[in-house]
Design a protein around this motif. Structure first.
Motif, PDB file in Angstrom:
ATOM      1  N   ALA A 185       0.837  -1.206   0.000  1.00 46.88           N
ATOM      2  CA  ALA A 185       0.000   0.000   0.000  1.00 46.88           C
ATOM      3  C   ALA A 185       0.869   1.252   0.000  1.00 46.88           C
ATOM      4  N   ALA A 186       1.966   1.212   0.761  1.00 46.26           N
ATOM      5  CA  ALA A 186       2.872   2.360   0.805  1.00 46.26           C
ATOM      6  C   ALA A 186       3.525   2.586  -0.557  1.00 46.26           C
ATOM      7  N   ASP A 187       3.917   1.502  -1.219  1.00 41.88           N
ATOM      8  CA  ASP A 187       4.512   1.610  -2.557  1.00 41.88           C
ATOM      9  C   ASP A 187       3.504   2.181  -3.547  1.00 41.88           C
ATOM     10  N   THR A 230       4.003   5.587  -5.648  1.00 47.50           N
ATOM     11  CA  THR A 230       3.920   5.619  -7.112  1.00 47.50           C
ATOM     12  C   THR A 230       2.868   6.616  -7.571  1.00 47.50           C
ATOM     13  N   ARG A 231       1.729   6.617  -6.910  1.00 48.47           N
ATOM     14  CA  ARG A 231       0.668   7.562  -7.261  1.00 48.47           C
ATOM     15  C   ARG A 231       1.154   9.001  -7.107  1.00 48.47           C
ATOM     16  N   GLN A 232       1.911   9.270  -6.043  1.00 46.12           N
ATOM     17  CA  GLN A 232       2.425  10.618  -5.827  1.00 46.12           C
ATOM     18  C   GLN A 232       3.433  11.000  -6.895  1.00 46.12           C
ATOM     19  N   ARG A 233       4.265  10.053  -7.314  1.00 51.54           N
ATOM     20  CA  ARG A 233       5.220  10.327  -8.398  1.00 51.54           C
ATOM     21  C   ARG A 233       4.479  10.693  -9.682  1.00 51.54           C
ATOM     22  N   ILE A 234       3.401   9.990  -9.965  1.00 50.95           N
ATOM     23  CA  ILE A 234       2.597  10.289 -11.153  1.00 50.95           C
ATOM     24  C   ILE A 234       2.015  11.697 -11.044  1.00 50.95           C
ATOM     25  N   LEU A 235       1.485  12.024  -9.872  1.00 52.44           N
ATOM     26  CA  LEU A 235       0.874  13.340  -9.678  1.00 52.44           C
ATOM     27  C   LEU A 235       1.904  14.461  -9.773  1.00 52.44           C
ATOM     28  N   LEU A 260       7.978   7.778 -16.612  1.00 57.88           N
ATOM     29  CA  LEU A 260       8.068   7.154 -15.292  1.00 57.88           C
ATOM     30  C   LEU A 260       8.568   5.712 -15.354  1.00 57.88           C
ATOM     31  N   GLY A 261       8.754   5.199 -16.578  1.00 55.08           N
ATOM     32  CA  GLY A 261       9.201   3.819 -16.727  1.00 55.08           C
ATOM     33  C   GLY A 261       8.149   2.811 -16.297  1.00 55.08           C
ATOM     34  N   MET A 262       6.877   3.125 -16.587  1.00 58.37           N
ATOM     35  CA  MET A 262       5.765   2.256 -16.213  1.00 58.37           C
ATOM     36  C   MET A 262       5.038   1.799 -17.471  1.00 58.37           C
ATOM     37  N   SER A 263       4.211   0.793 -17.314  1.00 62.14           N
ATOM     38  CA  SER A 263       3.311   0.420 -18.409  1.00 62.14           C
ATOM     39  C   SER A 263       2.093   1.339 -18.376  1.00 62.14           C
ATOM     40  N   LYS A 264       1.440   1.486 -19.526  1.00 65.37           N
ATOM     41  CA  LYS A 264       0.222   2.292 -19.563  1.00 65.37           C
ATOM     42  C   LYS A 264      -0.843   1.709 -18.640  1.00 65.37           C
ATOM     43  N   ALA A 265      -0.951   0.396 -18.651  1.00 67.33           N
ATOM     44  CA  ALA A 265      -1.948  -0.260 -17.797  1.00 67.33           C
ATOM     45  C   ALA A 265      -1.635  -0.034 -16.324  1.00 67.33           C
ATOM     46  N   GLY A 266      -0.364  -0.075 -15.977  1.00 67.81           N
ATOM     47  CA  GLY A 266       0.031   0.142 -14.592  1.00 67.81           C
ATOM     48  C   GLY A 266      -0.280   1.557 -14.137  1.00 67.81           C
ATOM     49  N   LEU A 267      -0.039   2.512 -15.043  1.00 69.86           N
ATOM     50  CA  LEU A 267      -0.331   3.901 -14.698  1.00 69.86           C
ATOM     51  C   LEU A 267      -1.833   4.126 -14.564  1.00 69.86           C
ATOM     52  N   LEU A 268      -2.579   3.612 -15.526  1.00 70.41           N
ATOM     53  CA  LEU A 268      -4.040   3.778 -15.482  1.00 70.41           C
ATOM     54  C   LEU A 268      -4.650   3.098 -14.267  1.00 70.41           C
ATOM     55  N   GLY A 269      -3.979   2.061 -13.772  1.00 70.59           N
ATOM     56  CA  GLY A 269      -4.495   1.363 -12.600  1.00 70.59           C
ATOM     57  C   GLY A 269      -4.610   2.249 -11.380  1.00 70.59           C
TER      58      GLY A 269
END
Length: 200
Positions: free
Chosen positions: A7-9, A13-18, A42-51
């Motif tokens: 949950a912390a991770d 990650t959400r804060q990095r996106i924001l 961010l070096g993420m997948s689109k699905a991971g980001l949209l999640g």
């Protein structure tokens, strides 16, 4: 990995996106936020980001909330200890000038840019921006009315006109800083505020 760590991770990650999204949106607008671009940077997948958000609109709304949190921290949050009335109003306005002068966000005032982008549209993002602006005008109205009640501003002060004028100064400041790159703009804004609120 423990559920608590997971949950912390996710929050991190959400804060990095924001954080990245707010920087992009302040300079290029909310429509500049594309899932592909954010994922790549961010070096993420689109699905991971949209999640983390579900839709682009949900991301835009989250960015509006994040921009409001930054503004709250950098402007009213810096002057909580200022005495009530005119001194508080002046302190708020100085913090506001400083916020733009220090270039806290790379594109200047997020709300100025986003409002220009969405003011002619309909939908949740436009409504969120209008709501945030209304809350800020409410806060300014409270400070002005207190200054009037304390006898620090004239009893016949037109509160709505003063709010209009204060917003006009800040819009001009953002314009001259961002478009004109005018280093004298903060000084001019402070002079305008002194005229509106009475010289010290």
């Amino acid at each position: 990995m423990s559920p608590r760590r997971s949950a912390a991770d996710a929050r991190e990650t959400r804060q990095r996106i924001l954080d990245l999204s707010l920087g992009i949106a302040s300079a290029e607008g909310l429509e500049g936020l594309t899932i592909g671009r954010l994922a790549a940077e961010l070096g993420m997948s689109k699905a991971g980001l949209l999640g983390h958000f579900g839709t682009k609109e949900a991301l835009q709304l989250a960015v509006v909330d994040e921009a409001a949190a930054v503004f709250q921290r950098e402007v009213p949050g810096r002057v909580r200890q200022a005495p009530s009335g005119l001194r508080h109003l002046r302190a708020v306005c100085e913090a506001w000038v400083s916020y733009l002068e220090r270039n806290v966000l790379p594109g200047g005032c997020f709300f100025t840019a986003a409002t220009a982008e969405f003011d002619g549209r309909r939908g949740p993002v436009r409504d969120a921006l209008a709501g945030m602006n209304a809350l800020w005008r409410r806060d300014l109205r409270i400070h002005i009315r207190r200054a009037v009640s304390f006898g620090e501003l004239p009893p016949d002060t037109d509160v709505d006109q003063l709010i209009y004028d204060l917003l006009g100064v800040m819009l001009a400041l953002n314009h001259f800083l961002q478009l004109e790159r005018d280093p004298a703009a903060p000084h001019r804004a402070r002079r305008s505020l002194d005229r509106l609120l009475g010289g010290r």
